[in-house]
Scaffold this motif. Structure first.
Motif, PDB file in Angstrom:
ATOM      1  N   GLY A   8       6.751  -8.168   5.919  1.00 58.39           N
ATOM      2  CA  GLY A   8       6.095  -9.744   5.555  1.00 58.39           C
ATOM      3  C   GLY A   8       4.944  -9.729   4.927  1.00 58.39           C
ATOM      4  N   ALA A   9       5.120 -10.656   3.688  1.00 55.22           N
ATOM      5  CA  ALA A   9       3.815 -10.418   2.853  1.00 55.22           C
ATOM      6  C   ALA A   9       3.274 -12.187   2.449  1.00 55.22           C
ATOM      7  CB  ALA A   9       4.478 -10.291   1.192  1.00 55.22           C
ATOM      8  N   ILE A  30       7.314  -5.006   2.806  1.00 48.01           N
ATOM      9  CA  ILE A  30       8.413  -5.424   2.275  1.00 48.01           C
ATOM     10  C   ILE A  30       8.680  -7.067   2.586  1.00 48.01           C
ATOM     11  CG2 ILE A  30      10.965  -5.155   2.922  1.00 48.01           C
ATOM     12  CD1 ILE A  30       9.809  -2.457   1.956  1.00 48.01           C
ATOM     13  N   GLU A  31       9.024  -7.917   1.735  1.00 43.95           N
ATOM     14  CA  GLU A  31       9.185  -9.142   1.877  1.00 43.95           C
ATOM     15  C   GLU A  31      10.592  -9.715   1.475  1.00 43.95           C
ATOM     16  OE1 GLU A  31       9.154 -12.990   1.965  1.00 43.95           O
ATOM     17  OE2 GLU A  31       7.254 -11.789   2.883  1.00 43.95           O
ATOM     18  N   LYS A  32      11.170 -10.284   2.494  1.00 44.77           N
ATOM     19  CA  LYS A  32      12.350 -11.032   2.147  1.00 44.77           C
ATOM     20  C   LYS A  32      12.348 -11.929   0.910  1.00 44.77           C
ATOM     21  CE  LYS A  32      15.895 -13.511   4.731  1.00 44.77           C
ATOM     22  NZ  LYS A  32      16.250 -14.101   6.135  1.00 44.77           N
ATOM     23  N   TYR A  33      11.372 -12.643   0.806  1.00 42.48           N
ATOM     24  CA  TYR A  33      11.346 -13.822  -0.343  1.00 42.48           C
ATOM     25  C   TYR A  33      10.209 -13.333  -1.281  1.00 42.48           C
ATOM     26  CZ  TYR A  33      14.709 -16.138   2.751  1.00 42.48           C
ATOM     27  OH  TYR A  33      15.716 -16.484   3.558  1.00 42.48           O
ATOM     28  N   ASN A  34       9.302 -14.373  -1.360  1.00 39.36           N
ATOM     29  CA  ASN A  34       7.968 -14.213  -2.266  1.00 39.36           C
ATOM     30  C   ASN A  34       7.240 -13.997  -1.622  1.00 39.36           C
ATOM     31  OD1 ASN A  34       9.479 -17.086  -2.826  1.00 39.36           O
ATOM     32  ND2 ASN A  34       7.212 -17.065  -2.423  1.00 39.36           N
ATOM     33  N   TYR A  92      12.068  -9.960  -2.297  1.00 36.48           N
ATOM     34  CA  TYR A  92      13.366 -10.194  -2.122  1.00 36.48           C
ATOM     35  C   TYR A  92      14.005  -8.893  -1.700  1.00 36.48           C
ATOM     36  CZ  TYR A  92      11.944 -14.343  -4.924  1.00 36.48           C
ATOM     37  OH  TYR A  92      11.334 -15.346  -5.138  1.00 36.48           O
ATOM     38  N   GLU A  93      13.551  -8.403  -0.804  1.00 35.21           N
ATOM     39  CA  GLU A  93      14.116  -7.259   0.093  1.00 35.21           C
ATOM     40  C   GLU A  93      13.712  -7.507   1.476  1.00 35.21           C
ATOM     41  OE1 GLU A  93      13.704  -2.191   0.032  1.00 35.21           O
ATOM     42  OE2 GLU A  93      12.862  -3.588  -1.489  1.00 35.21           O
ATOM     43  N   GLU A  94      15.216  -7.397   2.191  1.00 36.07           N
ATOM     44  CA  GLU A  94      14.911  -7.914   3.633  1.00 36.07           C
ATOM     45  C   GLU A  94      15.007  -6.717   4.524  1.00 36.07           C
ATOM     46  OE1 GLU A  94      17.642 -10.487   6.922  1.00 36.07           O
ATOM     47  OE2 GLU A  94      18.445 -10.149   4.977  1.00 36.07           O
ATOM     48  N   ALA A  95      14.107  -6.410   5.379  1.00 40.00           N
ATOM     49  CA  ALA A  95      14.061  -5.614   6.536  1.00 40.00           C
ATOM     50  C   ALA A  95      15.186  -5.734   7.442  1.00 40.00           C
ATOM     51  CB  ALA A  95      12.780  -5.191   7.273  1.00 40.00           C
ATOM     52  N   LEU A  96      16.229  -4.662   7.467  1.00 40.82           N
ATOM     53  CA  LEU A  96      17.373  -4.879   8.441  1.00 40.82           C
ATOM     54  C   LEU A  96      16.896  -4.360  10.101  1.00 40.82           C
ATOM     55  CD1 LEU A  96      20.199  -4.040   5.935  1.00 40.82           C
ATOM     56  CD2 LEU A  96      19.396  -6.464   6.685  1.00 40.82           C
ATOM     57  N   THR A 112      18.270  -5.253  -0.708  1.00 40.01           N
ATOM     58  CA  THR A 112      17.542  -5.928  -1.800  1.00 40.01           C
ATOM     59  C   THR A 112      18.556  -6.844  -1.905  1.00 40.01           C
ATOM     60  OG1 THR A 112      19.055  -4.697  -3.562  1.00 40.01           O
ATOM     61  CG2 THR A 112      16.976  -3.694  -2.936  1.00 40.01           C
ATOM     62  N   SER A 113      17.976  -7.861  -2.901  1.00 41.24           N
ATOM     63  CA  SER A 113      18.793  -9.167  -3.290  1.00 41.24           C
ATOM     64  C   SER A 113      20.118  -8.903  -4.143  1.00 41.24           C
ATOM     65  CB  SER A 113      17.815 -10.072  -4.282  1.00 41.24           C
ATOM     66  OG  SER A 113      17.489  -9.392  -5.229  1.00 41.24           O
ATOM     67  N   SER A 114      20.060  -7.771  -4.595  1.00 42.40           N
ATOM     68  CA  SER A 114      21.475  -7.374  -5.105  1.00 42.40           C
ATOM     69  C   SER A 114      22.465  -6.599  -4.136  1.00 42.40           C
ATOM     70  CB  SER A 114      21.268  -6.254  -6.314  1.00 42.40           C
ATOM     71  OG  SER A 114      20.614  -5.233  -5.837  1.00 42.40           O
TER      72      SER A 114
END
Length: 330
Positions: A8-9, A30-34, A92-96, A112-114
């Motif tokens: 979380g950023a 690690i931040e899911k979005y921006n 843009y990388e989500e912690a699972l 990652t987003s990809s």
């Protein structure tokens, strides 16, 4: 192997990263979005209730022309702070998932987003995820319609439209004040008996004036029970009578809740009502040694239990505890 991985950023996550980095710890965020995504989702022209000084992190001054900053000023400030400290933020990388190994270290799995799935190792993990991804749903017929949103960005798309706002918080009042400036017909439907006492004091008199002048219709002690394509149905909580109102759009500004899935998957113990993580308020450490909580995710059902000005201090407690823990290899 990182010393600390922070998930979380937001302002509190960035603050924790800075405090740990200042102690010489290696940190990855690690931040899911921006970065500061929750602030990005605020209404475009929103002004904070807090002063700029109360929003500062990392001992970097937040200088603004006025006492209370606006959203765009906060976005620029937190970008500047992250750049100043050269924080390593994976956007843009989500912690699972978070898995604690027998030796006490952690494996954090991400996507990652990809779509690429990655794994990181860390001696300590801080969960500082936000809550804007998960609005409090009404659970009523029609809530899924395209004309319904839980996010208000700006008034322009609603020019000349009939808009119902569900809720009575600052976000509802701010939205109503913006909407009438573009000629929208605004009706607020609120379960409370009157205007909330928590409304920003510099906004409340103007808001009350707009109600008195009929610019804003306010239905207190009421709730929306159905949303149809061209109208809504409200119900009085005092006598049970129902009323149909013509309607083009619905802003369901009913608040948000933190996502507990990552906490639960990591084995963090929750309170009896499964609403609030259990942690030591002196260190922010959860029941899992080496796994910490920071920011709004530490709150209960009411996300307003933790604000930026209080949550920003969590990182200092965490960094101090990591450095004072004998098993720390940092």
């Amino acid at each position: 192997m990182e010393d600390v991985i922070i998930i979380g950023a937001g302002p509190c996550g960035l603050s924790a990263a800075i405090e740990c980095q200042l102690q010489g710890l290696s940190v990855r965020v690690i931040e899911k979005y921006n970065i500061v995504h929750s602030i990005y989702l605020y209404p475009t022209h929103m002004q904070f209730f807090s002063t700029s000084e109360a929003l500062e992190i990392g001992d970097i001054p937040f200088v603004t022309p006025g006492d209370k900053p606006f959203r765009h000023e906060a976005l620029a400030y937190y970008r500047r702070v992250a750049s100043h400290y050269n924080l390593q933020v994976n956007c843009y990388e989500e912690a699972l998932s978070i898995d604690r190994k027998p030796e006490g270290t952690f494996t954090v799995r991400t996507r990652t987003s990809s779509g690429e799935e990655l794994e990181y190792s860390a001696r300590h993990v801080v969960i500082s995820s936000g809550y804007f991804d998960h609005p409090n749903l009404l659970g009523i017929p029609g809530e899924e319609r395209e004309k319904v949103t839980h996010y208000f960005r700006e008034a322009h798309p609603y020019t000349g439209m009939k808009v119902a706002i569900i809720g009575g918080s600052n976000s509802a009042v701010d939205a109503a004040m913006e909407l009438i400036r573009v000629g929208a017909e605004v009706t607020i439907v609120y379960r409370g008996e009157g205007i909330s006492s928590h409304i920003k004091p510099w906004v409340k008199p103007l808001f009350e004036s707009m109600i008195d002048k009929g610019r804003i219709q306010m239905r207190t002690s009421s709730r929306v029970i159905s949303i149809l394509q061209d109208r809504i149905v409200t119900e009085s909580l005092t006598d049970g009578t129902t009323t149909e109102l013509e309607n083009d759009f619905v802003l369901a500004l009913t608040g948000f809740r933190p996502d507990r899935k990552l906490l639960a998957s990591a084995g963090v113990q929750m309170s009896d009502d499964m609403d609030k993580p259990v942690f030591d308020p002196e260190t922010m450490e959860s029941n899992i040694p080496g796994l910490y909580i920071a920011g709004v995710v530490a709150s209960g059902r009411n996300a307003n239990e933790v604000f930026i000005e209080s949550g920003r201090g969590h990182g200092r407690l965490i960094a101090r505890h990591i450095m004072n823990t004998p098993s720390s290899e940092a």
